[in-house]
Enzyme design. Structure first.
Site, short mmCIF file in Angstrom:
data_model
loop_
_atom_site.label_atom_id
_atom_site.label_comp_id
_atom_site.label_asym_id
_atom_site.label_seq_id
_atom_site.Cartn_x
_atom_site.Cartn_y
_atom_site.Cartn_z
N TYR A 164 11.74 44.70 58.23
CA TYR A 164 10.62 44.66 57.29
C TYR A 164 9.88 45.98 57.31
CZ TYR A 164 6.39 42.98 54.95
OH TYR A 164 5.35 42.81 54.08
N LYS A 168 9.38 48.81 54.23
CA LYS A 168 8.04 49.22 53.78
C LYS A 168 7.80 50.71 54.02
CE LYS A 168 6.60 45.31 52.15
NZ LYS A 168 6.33 45.18 50.70
#
Length: 338
Positions: A164, A168
């Site tokens: 994740y 990002k």
């Protein structure tokens, strides 16, 4: 604090010009809250999209200025079809808001390639590919806004969230470069950075399929991290004052802002991490942050084979070794002869 800092830059569209807003990821809680808020403002024309519309239709009613349509941001054909329909009906997209997001929890070692790919496709490649399709029209019009709902994980990586954070960080890096590239053409780029969001959806934790379920401690080296981080993150989310509605309101204010900033922290924790990481020396930051994480002093103790020494003791030993070499008879003889 955003609305108190940038209030003087807020502007409202004129009656003869209604900007077209394209919102992706409309089935998420942040996406639904943003869509509901924008649908209440007839000065904008809004297109709400998602791969599955079942979560959107109970909340959003179509009208002359609100349009709900399917769009899978990961699929190239779906992107092409949706953009073609939008340009055919309304001829332009002035503001793109990306709320697409997926997050699986897993250590990097226990993450599968397919999980990495899913994060990158959903959180980075899909939105960036859609932006590429919208830019020629925006540039021709001499105006536009690209607003991505990012995350504090794009500023600071947390253990068990490697994929994740990687997606990002990729999005943040690309948007920072894009900010420079589009500034000469009157197109603004912003990253709205929420921290921990108090919501039902963000309280449900998804794990990678490869997360070990063995009862043998040697087969579960990261179990202590999971045991400590899961309740820690859950407690931060439950205590957070940031909600999907507050993120939606902030996004609306970014839309109204003439020349908004690139980075827009969207919660107190995001604001804290934003400045904390920039002001704290890098060499000190990581060990200090590791020390702050709950239970970190005991992670992996049952199976670790690392040779740990207190850094000050190690530094003292290195000084002693250095001095012993410098003061050895051989070294003294060499220095006297020279």
């Amino acid at each position: 604090m955003y609305k108190y800092i940038y209030w003087y830059k807020f502007a409202t569209p004129t009656q003869d010009y209604k900007p077209v807003i394209l919102l992706t990821g409309g089935s998420s809680e942040v996406g639904i809250a943003t869509a509901k808020l924008l649908s209440e403002h007839p000065e904008y024309r809004l297109i709400v999209t998602a791969r599955d519309l079942t979560n959107i239709t109970p909340h959003i009613t179509e009208s002359d200025h609100v349009w709900v349509m399917p769009l899978d941001v990961v699929d190239e054909e779906s992107r092409k079809t949706a953009v073609a329909k939008i340009f055919e009906r309304w001829g332009r997209v002035d503001i793109y808001i990306n709320t697409s997001d997926i997050c699986y929890r897993s250590s990097l070692e226990e993450t599968k390639d397919q999980d990495d790919l899913l994060h990158i496709q959903k959180n980075y490649l899909g939105p960036v590919s859609l932006i590429r399709m919208l830019l020629p029209k925006m540039r021709k019009n001499g105006k536009g806004k690209i607003i991505n709902i990012s995350s504090v994980s794009g500023l600071l990586a947390f253990p068990t969230m490697s994929s994740y954070s990687a997606s990002k960080y990729a999005l943040e890096g690309a948007m920072e470069a894009l900010w420079y590239e589009l500034r000469p053409f009157g197109i603004d780029v912003s990253l709205v950075q929420p921290g921990f969001i108090h919501s039902e959806q963000h309280s449900r934790i998804k794990f990678s399929e490869s997360k070990s379920t063995s009862t043998d401690a040697h087969d579960r080296p990261y179990q202590d991290m999971y045991n400590d981080m899961i309740p820690f993150v859950a407690s931060l989310k439950n205590r957070s004052l940031s909600t999907p509605q507050s993120i939606a309101e902030l996004t609306y204010n970014v839309i109204r802002t003439e020349r908004p900033p690139l980075w827009v922290p969207a919660s107190f924790d995001a604001e804290f991490f934003y400045y904390f990481k920039r002001w704290f020396p890098r060499r000190i930051f990581l060990p200090f942050f590791y020390w702050l994480l709950p239970g970190s002093k005991h992670w992996g103790q049952k199976i670790t084979r690392k040779h740990d020494t207190i850094w000050i003791v190690r530094a003292f030993r290195n000084i002693v070794r250095y001095l012993s070499r410098r003061l050895s008879p051989t070294e003294l003889k060499k220095s006297s002869s020279s």
